[in-house]
Enzyme design. Structure first.
Site, PDB file in Angstrom:
ATOM      1  N   VAL A 125       3.441   2.968 -16.383  1.00 16.54           N
ATOM      2  CA  VAL A 125       3.460   3.126 -14.800  1.00 16.54           C
ATOM      3  C   VAL A 125       4.848   2.581 -14.351  1.00 16.54           C
ATOM      4  O   VAL A 125       4.847   1.976 -13.354  1.00 16.54           O
ATOM      5  CB  VAL A 125       2.298   2.156 -14.293  1.00 16.54           C
ATOM      6  CG1 VAL A 125       1.058   2.790 -14.372  1.00 16.54           C
ATOM      7  CG2 VAL A 125       2.323   0.916 -14.928  1.00 16.54           C
TER       8      VAL A 125
ATOM      9  N   ARG B 205       8.816   3.833 -15.323  1.00 15.06           N
ATOM     10  CA  ARG B 205       9.818   5.001 -14.885  1.00 15.06           C
ATOM     11  C   ARG B 205       9.648   6.143 -16.325  1.00 15.06           C
ATOM     12  O   ARG B 205       9.580   5.497 -17.126  1.00 15.06           O
ATOM     13  CB  ARG B 205      11.200   4.658 -14.609  1.00 15.06           C
ATOM     14  CG  ARG B 205      11.119   3.940 -13.190  1.00 15.06           C
ATOM     15  CD  ARG B 205      10.849   4.923 -12.186  1.00 15.06           C
ATOM     16  NE  ARG B 205      11.310   4.208 -10.862  1.00 15.06           N
ATOM     17  CZ  ARG B 205      10.334   3.633  -9.901  1.00 15.06           C
ATOM     18  NH1 ARG B 205       9.029   3.826 -10.476  1.00 15.06           N
ATOM     19  NH2 ARG B 205      10.786   3.152  -8.886  1.00 15.06           N
TER      20      ARG B 205
ATOM     21  N   ASP C 212       1.802   8.220 -15.409  1.00 17.41           N
ATOM     22  CA  ASP C 212       2.081   8.166 -13.973  1.00 17.41           C
ATOM     23  C   ASP C 212       3.386   8.643 -13.622  1.00 17.41           C
ATOM     24  O   ASP C 212       3.490   9.094 -12.398  1.00 17.41           O
ATOM     25  CB  ASP C 212       1.676   7.089 -13.365  1.00 17.41           C
ATOM     26  CG  ASP C 212       1.546   7.193 -11.904  1.00 17.41           C
ATOM     27  OD1 ASP C 212       0.801   8.120 -11.359  1.00 17.41           O
ATOM     28  OD2 ASP C 212       2.237   6.258 -11.325  1.00 17.41           O
TER      29      ASP C 212
ATOM     30  N   GLU D  10      10.374  14.624 -12.319  1.00 17.86           N
ATOM     31  CA  GLU D  10       9.492  14.774 -11.289  1.00 17.86           C
ATOM     32  C   GLU D  10       9.870  15.677 -10.076  1.00 17.86           C
ATOM     33  O   GLU D  10      10.929  15.505  -9.605  1.00 17.86           O
ATOM     34  CB  GLU D  10       8.998  13.311 -10.838  1.00 17.86           C
ATOM     35  CG  GLU D  10       8.606  12.360 -11.922  1.00 17.86           C
ATOM     36  CD  GLU D  10       8.257  11.113 -11.371  1.00 17.86           C
ATOM     37  OE1 GLU D  10       8.243  10.655 -10.117  1.00 17.86           O
ATOM     38  OE2 GLU D  10       7.953  10.141 -12.262  1.00 17.86           O
TER      39      GLU D  10
ATOM     40  N   HIS E 260       2.579  10.371  -9.976  1.00 13.84           N
ATOM     41  CA  HIS E 260       3.326   9.023  -9.653  1.00 13.84           C
ATOM     42  C   HIS E 260       2.636   8.314  -8.472  1.00 13.84           C
ATOM     43  O   HIS E 260       3.238   8.472  -7.354  1.00 13.84           O
ATOM     44  CB  HIS E 260       4.877   9.448  -9.283  1.00 13.84           C
ATOM     45  CG  HIS E 260       5.646   8.136  -9.363  1.00 13.84           C
ATOM     46  ND1 HIS E 260       7.079   8.382  -9.645  1.00 13.84           N
ATOM     47  CD2 HIS E 260       5.613   6.924  -9.102  1.00 13.84           C
ATOM     48  CE1 HIS E 260       7.672   7.165  -9.455  1.00 13.84           C
ATOM     49  NE2 HIS E 260       6.752   6.428  -9.274  1.00 13.84           N
TER      50      HIS E 260
END
Length: 327
Positions: A243, A245, A269, A274, A293
């Site tokens: 959780v 980067r 996540d 991204e 995310h």
């Protein structure tokens, strides 16, 4: 203050409405002007609605316009970000020219902790397997496929000992796990019962890591911290939760470890790029939970972020040190 020019603040209309009740008190009577992208500004507040669905890798037009406004405001002296981290390229550019940057670290910590804990519990109780069986209407009790291990007595290595790492550590300790915290220094952890090592010594504790939980900021010390060599040091059956980067992990090495069984599962996540590409193998691996995310998203986060901004604005007006300053 009659001879003091109005403070020019760049923020979105939504942020202006969110902060309006406390703005005058924070300004201590100084007049202010709300400026739109394109005008010069003294300070700026980058709120969640500015970022929207943009990621740091792919910017939508309205986010790009706001970032460009930050770059082209010659009088800008301070920017406050809604996020806990400041690893978007624009913040590095601003800091390089002497603009102070602060974050909203801690605003969503409790929500991220809850999400990370949910990831741990879902993996520990084999929910990916159970949900796959549900989708095909298969009655597949865990008695027939191997019983889950008790969490009590397992070891959780938590990388990053800020508000998220500490909150997660407290909950996992309450569930009976041993906690090892990995942080920026070798100083004793907040809870004396927890072993503490530096980022550079992560490899020394990985052979004991039933769980590797990543909650650290992205920096030169943490980028690529978890690569093939680190993953190979973890015991059979270990699992990973990220959780923090995506760039903290070598993603191809992680995929190989998950495919080959070196890791038995992961909750992710965040990702190296991204949004996660539709053709990434991570989407379809049976032992992986993917979320976009969103670990820190909740309906109360905007108010908490606004509160941190207003607190810092009051500090700015008084010439006091700002909270969550990016060094």
């Amino acid at each position: 203050m009659t001879n003091t020019p109005p403070l020019r603040i760049l923020m979105s209309p939504q942020a202006a409405a969110q902060t309006a009740p406390g703005l005058q008190a924070a300004l201590d009577g100084r007049a202010h002007l709300l400026v739109s992208p394109g005008g010069d500004a003294d300070i700026a507040f980058v709120s969640r609605d500015v970022t929207g669905l943009s990621t740091k890798h792919e910017l939508l037009p309205h986010t790009q316009a706001f970032h460009d406004a930050l770059r082209h405001a010659p009088s800008l002296r301070w920017v406050h970000a809604h996020s806990a981290g400041a690893d978007r390229p624009v913040y590095g550019e601003l800091r390089a020219r002497g603009v102070e940057v602060t974050t909203s670290s801690g605003a969503n910590a409790s929500v991220v902790v809850q999400t990370a804990l949910a990831g741990v519990l879902m993996l520990a109780r084999q929910f990916p397997q159970l949900l796959a069986a549900q989708r095909v209407h298969a009655w597949s009790p865990l008695l027939g496929s191997g019983l889950p291990r008790d969490l009590a007595g397992q070891t959780a290595v938590i990388v990053g000992w800020g508000p998220i790492g500490q909150g997660l550590g407290a909950l996992l300790a309450a569930l009976g796990l041993r906690i090892v915290c990995v942080r920026g220094s070798e100083a004793p952890a907040a809870a004396p019962a927890h072993e503490s090592v530096s980022y550079e010594r992560l490899h020394t504790v990985l052979p004991r890591a039933d769980w590797l939980l990543l909650a650290c900021p992205l920096s030169e010390r943490t980028r690529g911290l978890v690569g093939a060599a680190a993953l190979a040091r973890m015991p059979a059956g270990a699992r990973l939760v990220n959780v923090s980067r995506g760039e903290v992990v070598d993603e191809p090495a992680l995929i190989d470890a998950l495919r080959g069984g070196a890791l038995s599962g992961a909750y992710l996540d965040v990702f190296a790029h991204e949004p996660l590409s539709a053709d990434s193998p991570l989407w379809d691996l049976p032992n992986v939970i993917v979320t976009p995310h969103t670990a820190g998203h909740s309906d109360g986060n905007e108010a908490r972020v606004a509160g941190i901004f207003l607190d810092n604005l009051q500090r700015w007006m008084r010439g006091e040190p700002l909270l969550n300053r990016v060094a």
